[in-house]
Write an enzyme that holds these catalytic residues in place. Structure first.
Site, PDB file in Angstrom:
ATOM      1  CB  THR A 155      61.896  32.946 -22.071  1.00 36.70           C
ATOM      2  OG1 THR A 155      61.734  33.741 -23.256  1.00 36.70           O
ATOM      3  CG2 THR A 155      63.120  32.058 -22.257  1.00 36.70           C
ATOM      4  CG  ASP A 165      59.419  36.569 -21.847  1.00 35.93           C
ATOM      5  OD1 ASP A 165      59.986  35.781 -22.638  1.00 35.93           O
ATOM      6  OD2 ASP A 165      58.208  36.842 -21.922  1.00 35.93           O
ATOM      7  CG  ASP A 166      54.660  39.155 -21.206  1.00 34.26           C
ATOM      8  OD1 ASP A 166      53.649  38.815 -21.880  1.00 34.26           O
ATOM      9  OD2 ASP A 166      54.834  38.802 -20.025  1.00 34.26           O
ATOM     10  CD  GLU A 172      49.077  33.068 -10.018  1.00 31.00           C
ATOM     11  OE1 GLU A 172      48.006  32.418  -9.932  1.00 31.00           O
ATOM     12  OE2 GLU A 172      49.413  33.711 -11.035  1.00 31.00           O
TER      13      GLU A 172
END
Lengths: 263, 264
Positions: B22, B126-127, B214
């Site tokens: 964050t 966090d979104d 990833e």
């Protein structure tokens, strides 16, 4: 094997006389709708005695929202009313018909229930963010309560100005001369006040853009009567967040997927 | 105040370690609040919040303390530039990388001398928006599990391609489907056991092409045919890659208008 059943919440102390909080949420179909409703439900499910009134801007209940409501995990009333096309222009107030439908349902329902059923209602747009503390604050509303709202009016927050426990003005980035210079997310009304003012609705005729909240509150209360919450309106417990429009540039026009997956 | 509590911790249920990078910006508190409101429903969830910051901020510390969740609060700052020899070059470390790696590092440290619990690691930005069902799907991951993610790659959703036999055989994406792991950060979870078995596996810091973050982690952990498809063989969307608009703060002016002591 993974179980998808959510474990029940920890038992709370019995709160028999706890006023019910009614959240009136207008909603409309667009890609992020299910996501918004999901995270809103995740918040509302943490709040005791919250009754969600979900009003679709639609001519009929959609399958997506109907399915969602069936599995929502909290008491939920599913309504719908379409916005007339002539009101769907940029600059015009939105969700007027849907909020009024929520009010109408509450009034109709309490025609026959004992009049002393305590309740508080507020208008919860589906893209805002609500802290759990906000619900503690609004639950004790006697008539109309107010509090700061974050990220609105071109500022970090807007808030009512409070002196000696009374609202004396408005700290806002936009048209502070409005009788009630407050955002939709910044107030709650007791059920009693809504029932005792049966003609109070959100207006279209004669209501300028940005005046919806003020025109509504004018019909049911005065600035003097307002109850400041959130530590005399010095804490931000709700944020006027907005979600970005989704980029669907790569969705094919033809050769669609073989399965129909809800998003 | 009576804050909600998560369901009581169970000794038999696998733990879900959620690693969330964050950073400070106006919507941060709102994002973390609605995330916490979701996580409060999930049993045996341990939230690892990693701030992109030289110091842990009061805002995040207070929020975590009041939320009622099991948490760990870390911080590491992403450098804007790196010193190479005598010169500075701009850092191309994708956002969140150092923070996620610190989360993994903390996990490996925490269980270097004690037996780790059964469980998984999940990277939750966090979104994004998470359904409660998602956590139950990932909880029993043996190695690496995968599922669809909405609103990524310019599509309604991207998804692993699953054969009738229940094996992942490819990726239903338009953007570079031939990546070794054409999947979003929100679309997989890794068992703790595997994270500890492969202590060198972490996100690559530099020289990572767009969309390959990833892969830079997963390639050291698993091969495609070892993936476990979840969410009804990857036919249900349980997580959405939502993004929050930057609020217009035009009326703050140059010096700031509102009281900076009022936390937003």
């Amino acid at each position: 094997p993974a179980s998808v059943r959510v474990p029940p919440p920890a038992p709370r102390r019995p709160e028999a006389a706890l006023p019910t909080i009614y959240a009136i949420t207008p909603t409309y179909s667009r890609p992020v709708q299910k996501a918004e409703l999901t995270r809103l439900a995740n918040t509302f499910r943490q709040v005791a005695r919250l009754h969600w009134i979900l009003v679709e801007d639609a001519a009929a209940r959609s399958e997506l929202v109907s399915r969602f409501v069936a599995g929502a995990g909290l008491p939920c009333t599913h309504l719908h009313v379409p916005t007339p096309r002539r009101y769907k222009r940029p600059g015009l107030p939105r969700a007027t018909e849907q909020r009024n439908a929520g009010l109408a349902w509450l009034r109709q329902r309490h025609q026959h229930l004992p009049p002393q059923q305590p309740g508080v209602l507020f208008f919860a747009d589906d893209d805002n963010t609500y802290s759990l503390e906000l619900f503690q604050e609004m639950r004790t509303t006697r008539k109309v309560s107010v509090w700061p709202v974050g990220l609105v009016g071109g500022r970090r927050y807007e808030r009512p100005v409070v002196e000696n426990g009374k609202v004396v003005g408005w700290y806002t980035g936009w048209r502070a001369d409005r009788p009630f210079a407050i955002d939709m997310a910044g107030f709650a009304v007791s059920l009693q006040v809504i029932l005792s003012h049966p003609k109070a609705v959100f207006k279209r005729r004669g209501s300028q853009p940005g005046m919806q909240e003020s025109d509504f509150l004018k019909q049911i209360t005065t600035v003097e009567e307002l109850e400041p919450k959130a530590n005399n309106c010095t804490k931000v417990l709700v944020w006027h967040t907005r979600t970005e429009k989704v980029n669907l540039a790569n969705e094919p026009k033809y050769h669609l997927d073989t399965v129909n997956i809800e998003v | 105040y009576v804050y909600s509590r998560p369901p009581p911790w169970s000794d038999t249920l696998p733990t879900i370690f959620v690693i969330t990078p964050t950073y400070t910006r106006p919507v941060q508190k709102a994002e973390l609040t609605r995330l916490a409101n979701t996580f409060l429903h999930v049993q045996n969830l341990h939230w690892v919040v990693v701030e992109d910051s030289p110091r842990r901020t009061n805002l995040v510390s207070n929020l975590l303390e009041k939320a009622g969740l099991n948490f760990t609060h870390l911080n590491v700052e992403t450098p804007k530039s790196l010193k190479v020899g005598l010169s500075w070059i701009p850092s191309h470390t994708p956002r969140g990388t150092l923070q996620r790696n610190l989360g993994l590092h903390w996990l490996r440290n925490s269980f270097s001398n004690t037996p780790p619990p059964e469980g998984v690691v999940y990277f939750a930005d966090d979104d994004n928006t998470y359904s409660l069902e998602l956590f139950e799907e990932m909880r029993y991951t043996r190695r690496v599990s995968v599922w669809p993610v909405a609103f990524v790659g310019g599509l309604r959703y991207e998804s692993p391609k699953v054969s009738p036999a229940g094996k992942v055989v490819g990726w239903k994406t338009v953007f570079d489907p031939n990546r070794p792991f054409a999947i979003d950060m929100a679309g997989f979870a890794i068992s703790i056991k595997l994270i500890l078995e492969k202590p060198q596996a972490s996100f690559k810091l530099e020289g990572v092409k767009g969309g390959y973050q990833e892969t830079s982690l997963l390639k050291d952990l698993v091969t495609m045919d070892g993936l476990e498809p979840k969410a009804a063989n990857c036919t249900k969307v349980l997580v959405w890659h939502t993004r929050t608009e930057r609020p217009t703060l035009v009326n703050e002016g140059k010096r700031g208008f509102t009281d900076p002591r009022v936390e937003v």
